[in-house]
Scaffold this active site. Structure first.
Site, PDB file in Angstrom:
ATOM      1  N   HIS A  12      43.889  27.759  55.689  1.00 15.87           N
ATOM      2  CA  HIS A  12      45.081  26.781  55.267  1.00 15.87           C
ATOM      3  C   HIS A  12      44.611  26.043  53.927  1.00 15.87           C
ATOM      4  O   HIS A  12      45.283  25.176  53.674  1.00 15.87           O
ATOM      5  CB  HIS A  12      44.922  25.804  56.739  1.00 15.87           C
ATOM      6  CG  HIS A  12      43.854  24.806  56.837  1.00 15.87           C
ATOM      7  ND1 HIS A  12      42.709  25.354  57.339  1.00 15.87           N
ATOM      8  CD2 HIS A  12      43.895  23.481  56.664  1.00 15.87           C
ATOM      9  CE1 HIS A  12      41.918  24.129  57.354  1.00 15.87           C
ATOM     10  NE2 HIS A  12      42.658  23.274  57.105  1.00 15.87           N
ATOM     11  N   ASN A  13      43.148  25.854  53.758  1.00 15.90           N
ATOM     12  CA  ASN A  13      42.734  25.171  52.607  1.00 15.90           C
ATOM     13  C   ASN A  13      43.170  25.910  51.265  1.00 15.90           C
ATOM     14  O   ASN A  13      43.064  25.055  50.269  1.00 15.90           O
ATOM     15  CB  ASN A  13      41.313  24.586  52.718  1.00 15.90           C
ATOM     16  CG  ASN A  13      41.041  23.489  53.802  1.00 15.90           C
ATOM     17  OD1 ASN A  13      41.982  22.587  53.704  1.00 15.90           O
ATOM     18  ND2 ASN A  13      39.918  23.799  54.465  1.00 15.90           N
ATOM     19  N   MET A  15      45.386  28.219  48.505  1.00 12.89           N
ATOM     20  CA  MET A  15      46.961  27.887  47.931  1.00 12.89           C
ATOM     21  C   MET A  15      47.884  28.411  48.601  1.00 12.89           C
ATOM     22  O   MET A  15      48.854  27.689  49.098  1.00 12.89           O
ATOM     23  CB  MET A  15      46.685  28.606  46.493  1.00 12.89           C
ATOM     24  CG  MET A  15      48.326  28.521  45.924  1.00 12.89           C
ATOM     25  SD  MET A  15      48.198  29.066  44.109  1.00 12.89           S
ATOM     26  CE  MET A  15      48.086  30.560  44.544  1.00 12.89           C
ATOM     27  N   LEU A 106      48.678  39.222  54.742  1.00 12.07           N
ATOM     28  CA  LEU A 106      49.032  38.761  53.609  1.00 12.07           C
ATOM     29  C   LEU A 106      47.933  39.781  52.705  1.00 12.07           C
ATOM     30  O   LEU A 106      46.823  39.528  52.535  1.00 12.07           O
ATOM     31  CB  LEU A 106      48.648  37.629  52.900  1.00 12.07           C
ATOM     32  CG  LEU A 106      50.092  36.549  53.363  1.00 12.07           C
ATOM     33  CD1 LEU A 106      50.106  35.190  53.315  1.00 12.07           C
ATOM     34  CD2 LEU A 106      51.194  37.018  52.211  1.00 12.07           C
ATOM     35  N   SER A 108      48.020  41.989  48.612  1.00 12.84           N
ATOM     36  CA  SER A 108      48.265  41.752  47.029  1.00 12.84           C
ATOM     37  C   SER A 108      48.792  43.002  46.510  1.00 12.84           C
ATOM     38  O   SER A 108      48.582  43.932  46.965  1.00 12.84           O
ATOM     39  CB  SER A 108      46.709  41.397  46.647  1.00 12.84           C
ATOM     40  OG  SER A 108      46.682  41.262  45.032  1.00 12.84           O
ATOM     41  N   SER A 109      49.356  42.775  45.458  1.00 11.08           N
ATOM     42  CA  SER A 109      50.055  43.812  44.634  1.00 11.08           C
ATOM     43  C   SER A 109      49.251  44.398  44.051  1.00 11.08           C
ATOM     44  O   SER A 109      49.456  45.771  43.416  1.00 11.08           O
ATOM     45  CB  SER A 109      51.055  43.066  43.710  1.00 11.08           C
ATOM     46  OG  SER A 109      50.576  42.413  42.651  1.00 11.08           O
ATOM     47  N   CYS A 110      47.749  44.242  43.732  1.00 13.38           N
ATOM     48  CA  CYS A 110      46.545  45.003  43.323  1.00 13.38           C
ATOM     49  C   CYS A 110      46.450  46.145  44.080  1.00 13.38           C
ATOM     50  O   CYS A 110      45.518  46.901  43.675  1.00 13.38           O
ATOM     51  CB  CYS A 110      45.307  43.967  42.838  1.00 13.38           C
ATOM     52  SG  CYS A 110      44.481  43.642  44.411  1.00 13.38           S
ATOM     53  N   TYR A 137      38.487  44.291  45.877  1.00 13.24           N
ATOM     54  CA  TYR A 137      39.474  43.627  46.468  1.00 13.24           C
ATOM     55  C   TYR A 137      40.592  44.398  46.972  1.00 13.24           C
ATOM     56  O   TYR A 137      40.995  44.398  48.169  1.00 13.24           O
ATOM     57  CB  TYR A 137      39.822  42.319  45.468  1.00 13.24           C
ATOM     58  CG  TYR A 137      41.020  41.596  46.074  1.00 13.24           C
ATOM     59  CD1 TYR A 137      40.673  40.359  47.099  1.00 13.24           C
ATOM     60  CD2 TYR A 137      42.136  41.545  45.584  1.00 13.24           C
ATOM     61  CE1 TYR A 137      41.409  39.678  47.556  1.00 13.24           C
ATOM     62  CE2 TYR A 137      43.270  40.673  46.147  1.00 13.24           C
ATOM     63  CZ  TYR A 137      42.814  39.488  47.208  1.00 13.24           C
ATOM     64  OH  TYR A 137      43.759  38.717  47.599  1.00 13.24           O
ATOM     65  N   LYS A 141      41.840  45.050  50.849  1.00 13.27           N
ATOM     66  CA  LYS A 141      43.364  44.686  51.304  1.00 13.27           C
ATOM     67  C   LYS A 141      44.080  45.751  51.811  1.00 13.27           C
ATOM     68  O   LYS A 141      44.936  45.654  52.738  1.00 13.27           O
ATOM     69  CB  LYS A 141      44.285  44.056  50.007  1.00 13.27           C
ATOM     70  CG  LYS A 141      43.693  42.439  49.747  1.00 13.27           C
ATOM     71  CD  LYS A 141      43.946  41.561  51.070  1.00 13.27           C
ATOM     72  CE  LYS A 141      43.582  40.247  50.593  1.00 13.27           C
ATOM     73  NZ  LYS A 141      44.048  39.180  51.743  1.00 13.27           N
ATOM     74  N   THR A 165      53.318  39.376  44.870  1.00 10.97           N
ATOM     75  CA  THR A 165      52.879  39.593  43.590  1.00 10.97           C
ATOM     76  C   THR A 165      51.903  38.559  42.909  1.00 10.97           C
ATOM     77  O   THR A 165      51.579  37.784  43.871  1.00 10.97           O
ATOM     78  CB  THR A 165      54.053  39.588  42.533  1.00 10.97           C
ATOM     79  OG1 THR A 165      53.761  40.013  41.238  1.00 10.97           O
ATOM     80  CG2 THR A 165      54.807  38.291  42.519  1.00 10.97           C
ATOM     81  N   LEU A 167      50.546  35.113  42.376  1.00  8.08           N
ATOM     82  CA  LEU A 167      50.950  33.726  42.846  1.00  8.08           C
ATOM     83  C   LEU A 167      50.330  32.662  41.784  1.00  8.08           C
ATOM     84  O   LEU A 167      49.475  32.795  41.086  1.00  8.08           O
ATOM     85  CB  LEU A 167      50.334  33.509  43.967  1.00  8.08           C
ATOM     86  CG  LEU A 167      50.610  34.594  45.136  1.00  8.08           C
ATOM     87  CD1 LEU A 167      50.138  34.454  46.284  1.00  8.08           C
ATOM     88  CD2 LEU A 167      52.418  34.536  45.465  1.00  8.08           C
ATOM     89  N   HIS A 180      42.750  32.938  38.253  1.00  7.70           N
ATOM     90  CA  HIS A 180      43.907  34.033  37.701  1.00  7.70           C
ATOM     91  C   HIS A 180      44.391  33.453  36.441  1.00  7.70           C
ATOM     92  O   HIS A 180      44.078  32.503  36.143  1.00  7.70           O
ATOM     93  CB  HIS A 180      45.045  34.196  38.757  1.00  7.70           C
ATOM     94  CG  HIS A 180      44.465  34.793  39.899  1.00  7.70           C
ATOM     95  ND1 HIS A 180      44.419  34.141  41.092  1.00  7.70           N
ATOM     96  CD2 HIS A 180      44.350  36.239  40.320  1.00  7.70           C
ATOM     97  CE1 HIS A 180      43.883  35.105  42.178  1.00  7.70           C
ATOM     98  NE2 HIS A 180      43.936  36.210  41.663  1.00  7.70           N
ATOM     99  N   LYS A 188      43.263  25.425  29.975  1.00 14.30           N
ATOM    100  CA  LYS A 188      42.836  25.710  28.453  1.00 14.30           C
ATOM    101  C   LYS A 188      44.022  25.052  27.697  1.00 14.30           C
ATOM    102  O   LYS A 188      43.465  24.135  26.844  1.00 14.30           O
ATOM    103  CB  LYS A 188      43.057  27.347  28.218  1.00 14.30           C
ATOM    104  CG  LYS A 188      41.903  28.175  28.797  1.00 14.30           C
ATOM    105  CD  LYS A 188      41.891  29.589  28.161  1.00 14.30           C
ATOM    106  CE  LYS A 188      40.488  30.297  28.468  1.00 14.30           C
ATOM    107  NZ  LYS A 188      40.556  31.735  28.032  1.00 14.30           N
ATOM    108  N   TRP A 203      42.119  35.830  26.747  1.00 13.01           N
ATOM    109  CA  TRP A 203      41.744  36.983  26.965  1.00 13.01           C
ATOM    110  C   TRP A 203      42.499  38.153  26.520  1.00 13.01           C
ATOM    111  O   TRP A 203      43.820  38.269  26.950  1.00 13.01           O
ATOM    112  CB  TRP A 203      41.158  37.259  28.360  1.00 13.01           C
ATOM    113  CG  TRP A 203      39.839  36.878  28.775  1.00 13.01           C
ATOM    114  CD1 TRP A 203      39.349  35.525  27.931  1.00 13.01           C
ATOM    115  CD2 TRP A 203      38.876  37.188  29.490  1.00 13.01           C
ATOM    116  NE1 TRP A 203      38.040  35.503  28.855  1.00 13.01           N
ATOM    117  CE2 TRP A 203      37.705  36.261  29.689  1.00 13.01           C
ATOM    118  CE3 TRP A 203      39.103  38.220  30.571  1.00 13.01           C
ATOM    119  CZ2 TRP A 203      36.780  36.488  30.570  1.00 13.01           C
ATOM    120  CZ3 TRP A 203      37.838  38.023  31.299  1.00 13.01           C
ATOM    121  CH2 TRP A 203      36.875  37.316  31.382  1.00 13.01           C
TER     122      TRP A 203
END
Length: 308
Positions: A12-13, A15, A106, A108-110, A137, A141, A165, A167, A180, A188, A203
């Site tokens: 819950h902490n 994002m 949940l 990830s798209s990766c 990772y 998942k 996707t 986020l 990310h 930046k 990058w």
């Protein structure tokens, strides 16, 4: 799931978890459980088991995870695979043992192959090689969503999986080494603006294309799926549109107000060439993203300015 249901939001902490909690509270859910990582280490089986035995949550949003960008994934692959495997295995097993009515995992798209056909359909999973820069990772998942699938098959549980996707949004991580791409660009360009710098280095070539979903839209989708979807098949969650990293950088620079030039560090990796999810399945279920990228970045930059 009704307004009095006992709901546990793992992570819950973070994002995603904080966005789910915000949305649940807005919708009137009054019995939400959460524990910080200092109070409950979900990597430890006994701690997770004791927590579930004591609380008996009826519904679980499994948003707890170790996450990061290309640099973090490349630098700490052992941590990424261990922490994520332990967290998801302990929660899913404990949810089963304590008769949780429904769990949303949940991912990830990766998880999808590096060179998957675009847009990426859910059935493309395990159809090719993963992107090396986040392989650890992704493997964790994939294991989590397969664990949900296998528990459903063997035990008749109601565990579903959503694959969002890329986020962004409130409560994001803006660390330049471990974040990310979008939050890193916000930081930046903001720091360059306040320091009156004439150049920002980013990058890679800027040619890879990515899809970006505001975390409040993801929270909305998670609750929608919890209320309206059952099944073994994972569900992609995205906006159905992508943008090149170069154009994203130009957009962020404009929103932040940076007037200098953008230089590309070609010694740094690009990652997967393109990653756009096919969102037709969730569209048929009845959900669609609402927050446009420009408006979403503006809201995210406001959040950054408040926090930093």
């Amino acid at each position: 799931m009704d307004k009095e249901s006992k709901v546990y939001v793992a992570g819950h902490n973070g994002m995603v978890g904080s966005a789910i909690v915000r949305r649940l509270e807005i919708d009137g859910y009054k019995n939400i459980i959460f524990k910080s990582s200092k109070e409950l280490d979900l990597r430890r089986q006994l701690e997770a088991e004791n927590f579930f035995q004591a609380e008996k949550p009826e519904y679980v949003f499994l948003a707890a995870a170790k996450v990061g960008g290309i640099h973090a994934n490349n630098s700490y692959p052992a941590d990424f695979i261990y922490d994520n495997l332990m967290i998801e295995a302990n929660i899913i097993r404990s949810a089963f043992e304590n008769k949780t009515k429904k769990l949303l995992f949940l991912g990830s798209s990766c998880i999808y192959p590096r060179m998957a056909e675009q847009p990426i359909k859910e059935e493309y999973l395990l159809g090719g090689y993963l992107e090396k820069t986040n392989e650890a990772y992704a493997l964790a998942k994939i294991s989590g969503l397969k664990m949900c699938e296998y528990y459903n098959a063997q035990y008749g549980t109601n565990f579903i999986s959503a694959m969002p996707t890329n986020l962004y949004g409130p409560n994001d991580n803006y660390d330049l080494n471990n974040s990310h791409v979008l939050p890193a660009l916000i930081r930046k360009f903001h720091e360059a603006k306040v320091s009156n710098l004439e150049e920002v280095v980013m990058w890679g070539t800027g040619t890879p294309r990515r899809e970006f979903l505001h975390v409040d839209d993801l929270a909305d989708a998670c609750i929608y799926l919890m209320l309206n979807y059952e099944g073994n098949e994972t569900v992609n969650v995205g906006v159905g549109e992508d943008i090149s990293i170069k154009d994203l950088a130009i957009m962020v620079a404009d929103i932040v107000g940076f007037k200098g030039t953008i230089k590309h560090d070609l010694t740094k990796p690009d990652g997967t060439p393109r990653k756009l999810l096919d969102v037709s399945k969730i569209g048929k279920i009845g959900w669609k993203a609402k927050i446009g990228l420009t408006d979403g970045i503006k809201m995210t930059y406001e959040d950054y300015c408040k926090r930093y």
